[in-house]
Design a protein around this motif. Structure first.
Motif, PDB file in Angstrom:
ATOM      1  N   TYR A  13       0.909  10.206   2.676  1.00 51.47           N
ATOM      2  CA  TYR A  13      -0.543  10.225   2.506  1.00 51.47           C
ATOM      3  C   TYR A  13      -1.157  10.976   3.678  1.00 51.47           C
ATOM      4  CZ  TYR A  13       0.365   6.615  -0.983  1.00 51.47           C
ATOM      5  OH  TYR A  13       0.833   5.931  -2.071  1.00 51.47           O
ATOM      6  N   ASN A  14      -2.287  11.617   3.439  1.00 54.26           N
ATOM      7  CA  ASN A  14      -2.999  12.384   4.471  1.00 54.26           C
ATOM      8  C   ASN A  14      -2.075  13.394   5.137  1.00 54.26           C
ATOM      9  OD1 ASN A  14      -5.205  10.558   4.030  1.00 54.26           O
ATOM     10  ND2 ASN A  14      -4.157   9.103   5.365  1.00 54.26           N
ATOM     11  N   VAL A  21       0.833   9.614   6.990  1.00 56.18           N
ATOM     12  CA  VAL A  21       1.856   8.581   6.912  1.00 56.18           C
ATOM     13  C   VAL A  21       2.885   8.993   5.868  1.00 56.18           C
ATOM     14  CG1 VAL A  21       0.128   7.220   5.643  1.00 56.18           C
ATOM     15  CG2 VAL A  21       2.315   6.195   6.152  1.00 56.18           C
ATOM     16  N   VAL A  23       5.697   7.944   3.602  1.00 53.43           N
ATOM     17  CA  VAL A  23       6.135   6.664   3.043  1.00 53.43           C
ATOM     18  C   VAL A  23       7.551   6.765   2.471  1.00 53.43           C
ATOM     19  CG1 VAL A  23       5.594   4.864   1.371  1.00 53.43           C
ATOM     20  CG2 VAL A  23       3.745   6.059   2.543  1.00 53.43           C
ATOM     21  N   PRO A  42       9.443  -5.225   3.027  1.00 58.13           N
ATOM     22  CA  PRO A  42       8.242  -5.874   3.536  1.00 58.13           C
ATOM     23  C   PRO A  42       6.988  -5.159   3.058  1.00 58.13           C
ATOM     24  CG  PRO A  42       9.491  -4.839   5.330  1.00 58.13           C
ATOM     25  CD  PRO A  42      10.269  -4.627   4.081  1.00 58.13           C
ATOM     26  N   SER A  43       5.879  -5.846   3.150  1.00 55.34           N
ATOM     27  CA  SER A  43       4.590  -5.281   2.794  1.00 55.34           C
ATOM     28  C   SER A  43       4.358  -3.985   3.572  1.00 55.34           C
ATOM     29  CB  SER A  43       3.524  -6.322   3.126  1.00 55.34           C
ATOM     30  OG  SER A  43       2.282  -5.851   2.738  1.00 55.34           O
ATOM     31  N   GLY A  44       3.852  -2.974   2.890  1.00 53.44           N
ATOM     32  CA  GLY A  44       3.551  -1.712   3.554  1.00 53.44           C
ATOM     33  C   GLY A  44       4.702  -0.729   3.579  1.00 53.44           C
ATOM     34  N   ALA A  45       5.868  -1.135   3.071  1.00 51.04           N
ATOM     35  CA  ALA A  45       7.045  -0.267   3.141  1.00 51.04           C
ATOM     36  C   ALA A  45       7.024   0.837   2.089  1.00 51.04           C
ATOM     37  CB  ALA A  45       8.316  -1.100   2.991  1.00 51.04           C
ATOM     38  N   GLY A  46       6.209   0.642   1.029  1.00 50.71           N
ATOM     39  CA  GLY A  46       6.113   1.708   0.032  1.00 50.71           C
ATOM     40  C   GLY A  46       6.545   1.318  -1.375  1.00 50.71           C
ATOM     41  N   LYS A  47       6.620   0.017  -1.648  1.00 48.92           N
ATOM     42  CA  LYS A  47       7.054  -0.427  -2.975  1.00 48.92           C
ATOM     43  C   LYS A  47       6.087   0.046  -4.068  1.00 48.92           C
ATOM     44  CE  LYS A  47       7.169  -4.877  -1.883  1.00 48.92           C
ATOM     45  NZ  LYS A  47       6.800  -4.789  -0.460  1.00 48.92           N
ATOM     46  N   SER A  48       4.797  -0.159  -3.829  1.00 46.29           N
ATOM     47  CA  SER A  48       3.811   0.252  -4.847  1.00 46.29           C
ATOM     48  C   SER A  48       3.839   1.762  -5.043  1.00 46.29           C
ATOM     49  CB  SER A  48       2.405  -0.177  -4.437  1.00 46.29           C
ATOM     50  OG  SER A  48       2.348  -1.565  -4.293  1.00 46.29           O
ATOM     51  N   THR A  49       3.947   2.476  -3.939  1.00 45.08           N
ATOM     52  CA  THR A  49       4.003   3.939  -4.017  1.00 45.08           C
ATOM     53  C   THR A  49       5.183   4.367  -4.884  1.00 45.08           C
ATOM     54  OG1 THR A  49       2.985   4.129  -1.833  1.00 45.08           O
ATOM     55  CG2 THR A  49       4.204   6.044  -2.627  1.00 45.08           C
TER      56      THR A  49
HETATM   57  P1  ADP Z   1       3.926  -1.827  -0.379  1.00 45.29           P
HETATM   58  O1  ADP Z   1       3.705  -1.799  -1.857  1.00 45.29           O
HETATM   59  O2  ADP Z   1       5.375  -1.919  -0.001  1.00 45.29           O
HETATM   60  O3  ADP Z   1       3.098  -2.846   0.335  1.00 45.29           O
HETATM   61  P2  ADP Z   1       2.467   0.705  -0.385  1.00 45.29           P
HETATM   62  O4  ADP Z   1       3.213   1.644  -1.225  1.00 45.29           O
HETATM   63  O5  ADP Z   1       1.253   0.058  -0.949  1.00 45.29           O
HETATM   64  O6  ADP Z   1       3.463  -0.402   0.189  1.00 45.29           O
HETATM   65  O7  ADP Z   1       2.009   1.441   0.952  1.00 45.29           O
HETATM   66  C1  ADP Z   1       2.929   2.131   1.793  1.00 45.29           C
HETATM   67  C2  ADP Z   1       2.193   2.735   2.986  1.00 45.29           C
HETATM   68  O8  ADP Z   1       1.336   3.776   2.543  1.00 45.29           O
HETATM   69  C3  ADP Z   1       1.319   1.747   3.731  1.00 45.29           C
HETATM   70  O9  ADP Z   1       1.390   2.059   5.106  1.00 45.29           O
HETATM   71  C4  ADP Z   1      -0.047   2.030   3.183  1.00 45.29           C
HETATM   72  O10 ADP Z   1      -1.030   1.705   4.124  1.00 45.29           O
HETATM   73  C5  ADP Z   1       0.001   3.513   2.922  1.00 45.29           C
HETATM   74  N1  ADP Z   1      -0.861   3.915   1.805  1.00 45.29           N
HETATM   75  C6  ADP Z   1      -0.771   3.480   0.521  1.00 45.29           C
HETATM   76  N2  ADP Z   1      -1.697   4.076  -0.252  1.00 45.29           N
HETATM   77  C7  ADP Z   1      -2.390   4.915   0.564  1.00 45.29           C
HETATM   78  C8  ADP Z   1      -3.475   5.834   0.359  1.00 45.29           C
HETATM   79  N3  ADP Z   1      -4.024   6.014  -0.854  1.00 45.29           N
HETATM   80  N4  ADP Z   1      -3.922   6.507   1.431  1.00 45.29           N
HETATM   81  C9  ADP Z   1      -3.362   6.368   2.634  1.00 45.29           C
HETATM   82  N5  ADP Z   1      -2.346   5.534   2.902  1.00 45.29           N
HETATM   83  C10 ADP Z   1      -1.855   4.812   1.878  1.00 45.29           C
END
Ligand code: ADP
Ligand code: ADP
Length: 225
Positions: A13-14, A21, A23, A42-49
């Motif tokens: 991202y960005n 960051v 991911v 863990p939370s923030g690792a990129g699962k949703s991404t």
């Molecule tokens: P998880 O699902 O494991 O909690 P995410 O995939 O939501 O992780 O996020 C992974 C990382 O990418 C985190 O550091 C989050 O802050 C960052 N992130 C997610 N979406 C965005 C976005 N749209 N813009 C900037 N950073 C993002």
């Protein structure tokens, strides 16, 4: 063919900015028909991404998503839309049901969007609701259902169009531990019965232990967990 292949997926991202960051840094995975795979990190690792990329809700910066033998990088927008609609089902932590529609209608709507005749869609909604123990709740709106019941309706909606691949992001994450355990069991039964494949993100190791195998997201790559 595998149901899903992720090949060298990179995503940040960005990018190019000070707050960049990274991911995913070359994530690879192959999911075969009928496999139920946990995604643990863990939370923030990129699962949703990762799940959004696998389900064609987001695009990788590089790498390939191959679904049922079709490389989505080569596919037209139209072909991607068809794959997303027909082959993939999603479940989220929060159910995202339509509040103005009944439980049954929430399961019927995606089928109508897919061209299924209304009568057939209604029959399937009824069948799915029965499988999750909610036959008596079809005419209730989500607001009249408990959290666990809402989530079970969301499972039915995800399976409405009989997808080949279920992607679930902390599917019981907002439920208390006991309800989570039961509702998760319902999801596993649904998946097993239909023979579909699933990739299910959770940070609950007890739930992960109930899957065929586990992938761990570690520093942007997938490793066997
Ligand atoms: P998880 O699902 O494991 O909690 P995410 O995939 O939501 O992780 O996020 C992974 C990382 O990418 C985190 O550091 C989050 O802050 C960052 N992130 C997610 N979406 C965005 C976005 N749209 N813009 C900037 N950073 C993002
Ligand atoms: P590579 O040079 O990585 O082998 P290609 O040039 O064949 O790949 O295509 C990969 C590119 O296609 C990626 O950089 C990405 O931007 C795009 N892409 C990959 N997957 C998707 C997808 N699911 N939807 C849209 N674009 C995608």
């Amino acid at each position: 063919d595998p149901v899903l292949s992720l090949d060298g997926i990179e995503k940040g991202y960005n990018r190019g900015k000070a707050n960049e960051v990274l991911v995913l840094r070359g994530a690879n995975a192959v999911i075969q028909p009928g496999e139920v795979v946990g995604l643990v990190a863990p939370s923030g690792a990129g699962k949703s991404t990762l799940l959004h990329i696998a389900g064609l809700l987001d695009t990788p910066d590089s790498g390939h998503v191959v679904i049922a033998g079709q490389d989505m990088a080569q596919a037209s927008d139209r072909a991607r839309t068809t794959v997303r609609r027909d082959l993939v089902g999603f479940v989220y932590q929060f159910h995202h049901l339509l509040p103005e529609f009944t439980a049954a209608e929430n399961i019927i709507v995606p089928q109508l969007a897919n061209g299924t005749p209304r009568g057939e869609a209604a029959d399937r909604a009824e069948m799915l609701l029965a499988k999750v123990g909610l036959s008596a709740r079809g005419s209730h709106r989500p607001g009249a259902l408990s959290g666990g019941e809402q989530q079970r309706v969301a499972f039915c909606r995800a399976l409405a169009n009989a997808p080949r691949l279920l992607l679930a992001d902390e599917p019981t994450g907002n439920l208390d531990p006991e309800t989570s355990d039961t509702v998760f069991g319902v999801l596993m039964e649904l998946v097993r019965e239909t023979g579909m494949s699933a990739l299910i993100a959770t940070h609950n190791h007890d739930l992960a232990a109930r899957m065929d195998r586990v992938l761990r997201l570690d520093q942007g790559v997938l490793v066997n967990g």
